[in-house]
Scaffold this active site. Structure first.
Site, PDB file in Angstrom:
ATOM      1  N   LYS A  98     -17.612  -1.075   5.514  1.00 39.47           N
ATOM      2  CA  LYS A  98     -18.055  -2.012   4.482  1.00 39.47           C
ATOM      3  C   LYS A  98     -19.566  -1.968   4.255  1.00 39.47           C
ATOM      4  O   LYS A  98     -20.029  -2.027   3.118  1.00 39.47           O
ATOM      5  CB  LYS A  98     -17.627  -3.431   4.872  1.00 39.47           C
ATOM      6  CG  LYS A  98     -17.823  -4.436   3.745  1.00 39.47           C
ATOM      7  CD  LYS A  98     -17.205  -5.783   4.069  1.00 39.47           C
ATOM      8  CE  LYS A  98     -17.288  -6.707   2.855  1.00 39.47           C
ATOM      9  NZ  LYS A  98     -16.694  -8.019   3.149  1.00 39.47           N
ATOM     10  N   MET A 149      24.235   9.098   2.614  1.00 39.54           N
ATOM     11  CA  MET A 149      24.113  10.337   3.377  1.00 39.54           C
ATOM     12  C   MET A 149      24.383  10.079   4.853  1.00 39.54           C
ATOM     13  O   MET A 149      24.995  10.897   5.542  1.00 39.54           O
ATOM     14  CB  MET A 149      22.727  10.955   3.159  1.00 39.54           C
ATOM     15  CG  MET A 149      22.603  12.376   3.673  1.00 39.54           C
ATOM     16  SD  MET A 149      23.803  13.484   2.895  1.00 39.54           S
ATOM     17  CE  MET A 149      22.851  14.134   1.514  1.00 39.54           C
ATOM     18  N   GLU A 187       0.815  -1.224   0.000  1.00 37.67           N
ATOM     19  CA  GLU A 187       0.000   0.000   0.000  1.00 37.67           C
ATOM     20  C   GLU A 187       0.847   1.272   0.000  1.00 37.67           C
ATOM     21  O   GLU A 187       0.407   2.316  -0.476  1.00 37.67           O
ATOM     22  CB  GLU A 187      -0.967   0.001   1.181  1.00 37.67           C
ATOM     23  CG  GLU A 187      -2.115  -0.999   1.050  1.00 37.67           C
ATOM     24  CD  GLU A 187      -1.775  -2.380   1.588  1.00 37.67           C
ATOM     25  OE1 GLU A 187      -0.585  -2.647   1.860  1.00 37.67           O
ATOM     26  OE2 GLU A 187      -2.695  -3.208   1.753  1.00 37.67           O
ATOM     27  N   PHE A 242     -11.719  -7.805  13.299  1.00 34.10           N
ATOM     28  CA  PHE A 242     -10.624  -8.224  12.427  1.00 34.10           C
ATOM     29  C   PHE A 242     -10.269  -7.103  11.448  1.00 34.10           C
ATOM     30  O   PHE A 242     -11.141  -6.524  10.819  1.00 34.10           O
ATOM     31  CB  PHE A 242     -11.021  -9.490  11.658  1.00 34.10           C
ATOM     32  CG  PHE A 242      -9.961  -9.925  10.674  1.00 34.10           C
ATOM     33  CD1 PHE A 242      -8.720 -10.365  11.136  1.00 34.10           C
ATOM     34  CD2 PHE A 242     -10.195  -9.890   9.317  1.00 34.10           C
ATOM     35  CE1 PHE A 242      -7.738 -10.749  10.233  1.00 34.10           C
ATOM     36  CE2 PHE A 242      -9.207 -10.270   8.411  1.00 34.10           C
ATOM     37  CZ  PHE A 242      -7.978 -10.700   8.879  1.00 34.10           C
ATOM     38  N   GLN A 243      -8.989  -6.806  11.350  1.00 30.37           N
ATOM     39  CA  GLN A 243      -8.461  -5.748  10.483  1.00 30.37           C
ATOM     40  C   GLN A 243      -9.104  -4.386  10.764  1.00 30.37           C
ATOM     41  O   GLN A 243      -9.289  -3.588   9.855  1.00 30.37           O
ATOM     42  CB  GLN A 243      -8.591  -6.123   8.992  1.00 30.37           C
ATOM     43  CG  GLN A 243      -7.653  -7.268   8.622  1.00 30.37           C
ATOM     44  CD  GLN A 243      -7.482  -7.454   7.131  1.00 30.37           C
ATOM     45  OE1 GLN A 243      -8.390  -7.213   6.352  1.00 30.37           O
ATOM     46  NE2 GLN A 243      -6.301  -7.918   6.724  1.00 30.37           N
TER      47      GLN A 243
END
Lengths: 163, 577
Positions: free
Chosen positions: B162, B477, B50, B112-113
């Site tokens: 959802k 760096m 993502e 969940f999630q």
């Protein structure tokens, strides 16, 4: 310097946390913060007491204005204004101390709103400094509980903070 | 017409003119993915992580000026997107990120999630929304695009449970929108413009310092006219490169920590500073107590909160930079007062003296590949016309120093947040927007590994990106700072156990090339550029000890730069200020 910032805020979930989050993320002080709905149910009114240099206060007002949920704000301390805070104080009150406490409450124009055999619960309204002075005058060892509402404020005169 | 939330979602994207949406499916986003499947107007690009989706949408937005769109699922989908959202936030990039959420009746149950996406993203978005009722969905999406793209742009997150995507309501997408709590100022205050014009024309040692706001505000053209009309020196920030043509003699290079000597010295000595769409970032200003000690400052910005935040300003102008520059130009042309030509000539003479030090000189006789040489050659071979994305570190600074951008929106990098892993996925967004353009991702072996999984996405969609990997086996760096400031204790900056990038690229179905000698650099780049239909991963084995110069170390002023071993110090005895 201490500033009282009055904010009209969209009455939406999360609006309060956006303001609180802004202050913690940018390291600004919040001395007190009160918020409640207004006569227009889509708006909340928030009063926020903060302190900082002129440039920090300028940044605070700019950053607050940038929040999408902030509709309008005013720094009340820029003009004449009235500030009020309420305190509810529960103290031990037994024997001779009961009379002394009652006199003290009268001097500060407070009210006793609950009484038991051994305690008073006192309500007092005023500017922050008056509340501080009242608390100072209370015998510390007798204090059972202190509840302060945080400051609310309104500008003097016929103009108001509204849409 | 009555539609499900998921179909409304897709229709809103269509009506907003969204061409691509970058994303990754998951449980909470399945209704939406089903709706995406049943249409062909909005193209979905399946990333491999993502973070890649947000960076790709970000690259698309930076290159095109249009908002980037992202769809991810709830929980880990949302948290993985956060780095990309914060990256866009710091650089003011318009993104609309849709996160799936568990059904409304499960919110708060540790389902969940489930994650509080609105809470987690709140500090790094311009605004965010949780849509609790399908009736609010279309209006919320309209607001999200409106907020993301107007004023000072930024990412907006829309969290959609959802059940909302399954619920049905009438679809009606508003044409226009106005919000009582959000009305960005666009036109500059005319009295301020007049004051600024008077100060600008009275300057004896003027300096024009421009930032990302010029790019985002599509003001490069008017800025160029403004600078050329006045004949004043112009410098760009890292985010502002391309805002003014880098090959123009009035351009004195980038300023700041790794800016040119002439740009930084001119900042230090100028008497009037005109800041346009820039935010006085610490990497630009150095020590604020030593910043532009002689300058009276004009600051033009769309965001009032950017003005006076770090540096006090004499004449602030809030407004759309393009409009304000045009107004300023008009006021300057109308005014009888003309800049002092004699003073300006003396100022330029001084600047040319600084410029003559050639602060970007590097060792061309080395038997090792110098990273600067690779970028210089890329610049030459592409006529300065490529889209260049970068990751973060030494290679980013060298790209900014050695690739001369004449046009805006060609230089795509994470300046504010400094996100390693940005380069490759952002290049995907750029390549999708401009399929026929040459898109080069200048990166290092450390940064590229942070989002290297996107090589798979590049294969799936046939994106012929040229990955220029400046491989010095170090987090360059970090190594440079450890050399300078930590007595050469190279704590965990060595990249051991590197993959064979050639085989890796090949295993993803791309072309891999390893280049180890300076003499092979040009040929390899030519071959890669000629390969227009495949992704080419060029692994340049570069000098491990090369440092980025010049450098204004943290806490120093613009006049306290350290020059590289190859630059000649020319003393100047001129009395200034």
């Amino acid at each position: 310097m201490r500033h009282i910032i009055s904010i009209l805020l969209e009455n939406e979930a999360g609006a309060l946390s956006r303001v609180a989050g802004l202050f913690s993320a940018r390291g600004y002080n919040i001395e007190s913060l009160t918020v409640a709905p207004t006569e227009d149910e889509t708006l909340s009114r928030m009063t926020l007491v903060t302190s900082g240099s002129e440039s920090i206060i300028e940044q605070i007002t700019k950053q607050l204005n940038k929040l999408v949920d902030v509709v309008k704000l005013v720094d009340l301390t820029e003009g004449p204004h009235i500030e009020r805070e309420m305190i509810m104080l529960k103290v031990q009150a037994v024997g001779d101390a009961r009379d002394e406490l009652k006199r003290l409450v009268d001097i500060f124009r407070g009210r006793i709103i609950d009484v038991t055999e051994s305690s008073y619960t006192i309500e007092l309204t005023g500017a922050g400094r008056k509340i501080d002075a009242f608390l100072q005058a209370m015998p510390r060892k007798d204090i059972i509980e202190v509840v302060r509402s945080g400051v609310s404020g309104i500008g003097r005169g016929d103009k108001g903070l509204r849409l | 017409m009555e539609l499900t939330g998921a179909d409304i979602f897709v229709r809103c994207l269509e009506d907003e003119g969204v061409e691509y949406i970058f994303g990754y499916p998951g449980g909470a986003a399945l209704h939406i993915y089903d709706a995406l499947y049943r249409q062909d107007k909005v193209k979905h690009i399946l990333v491999r992580h993502e973070q890649g989706a947000t960076h790709a949408a970000d690259g698309y937005a930076r290159a095109t000026g249009k908002p980037g769109a992202v769809i991810v699922t709830s929980g880990p989908g949302a948290t993985n997107a956060v780095t990309g959202i914060a990256t866009a936030y710091m650089d003011s990039i318009p993104l609309v990120v849709f996160t799936g959420q568990v059904p409304t009746m499960l919110i708060g149950d540790d389902a969940f999630q489930e994650v509080d996406a609105v809470g987690i993203t709140r500090p790094c978005v311009k605004h965010n929304f949780l849509v609790k009722d399908v009736k609010d969905l279309a209006m919320t999406i309209k607001k999200a695009f409106y907020i993301a793209t107007t004023g000072r742009p930024g990412p907006v997150v829309v969290d959609i449970p959802k059940d909302v995507t399954a619920d049905i309501t009438e679809y009606d997408y508003p044409d226009a929108i106005s919000m009582r709590s959000y009305a960005p100022v666009t036109k500059g205050h005319q009295a301020q413009v007049k004051k600024a014009a008077a100060l600008i024309t009275s300057a004896k040692r003027p300096m024009i310092y421009t930032g990302g706001g010029v790019i985002l505000g599509n003001a490069a053209e008017s800025l160029t006219e403004f600078v050329r009309t006045l004949g004043y020196p112009c410098t760009n920030t890292l985010m502002g490169l391309g805002g003014y043509p880098a090959t123009d003699p009035l351009f004195v290079g980038m300023l700041g920590m790794h800016g040119t000597y002439e740009a930084n010295m001119a900042m230090h000595e100028c008497d009037v500073l005109i800041a346009v769409g820039a935010r006085f970032d610490d990497r630009v200003t150095g020590d604020l107590n030593k910043f532009c000690p002689h300058a009276r400052i004009v600051h033009i910005d769309i965001d009032p909160a950017s003005i006076g935040k770090n540096v006090p300003v004499e004449i602030p102008i809030v407004g759309n930079v393009d409009g304000v520059i045009k107004d300023l130009l008009k006021a300057i042309r109308a005014s009888k007062k003309k800049p002092d030509a004699e003073a300006l000539a003396a100022w330029w003479e001084q600047i040319e003296e600084w410029r003559a030090m050639n602060c970007l000189t590097f060792d061309r006789a080395s038997e090792l590949i110098k990273p600067q040489y690779v970028i210089e050659t890329l610049y030459k071979l592409t006529d300065g016309d490529a889209f260049v994305t970068s990751d973060v570190g030494q290679h980013q600074m060298w790209a900014a120093q050695f690739y001369k951008f004449d046009k805006p929106r060609r230089w795509i990098n994470s300046g504010g947040l400094g996100t390693m892993g940005f380069g490759l996925p952002s290049a995907m967004g750029v390549q999708l927007a401009y399929p026929d353009a040459l898109v080069a991702c200048i990166t290092g072996e450390a940064s590229i590994q942070m989002c290297i999984q996107e090589l798979s996405t590049c294969k799936q969609y046939g994106l012929p990106i040229k990955v220029i990997n400046l491989n010095n086996r170090y987090m360059g760096m970090v190594r440079q700072w450890q050399e300078f400031f930590y007595d050469r204790r190279y704590s965990h900056s060595y990249m051991d156990a590197l993959p064979d990038f050639i085989k890796l690229a090949e295993s993803y179905g791309h072309v891999g090339m390893k280049i180890e000698k300076p003499g092979d650099v040009e040929g390899a780049l030519k071959e890669a550029i000629a390969t227009t239909d495949r992704l080419v991963f060029l692994d340049f084995i570069t000098d491990q000890t090369e440092n980025v110069y010049p450098m204004m170390p943290a806490g120093k002023g613009h006049h306290e730069m350290e020059l590289g071993p190859c630059s000649q110090v020319v003393s100047t005895n001129r009395e200034l200020a």
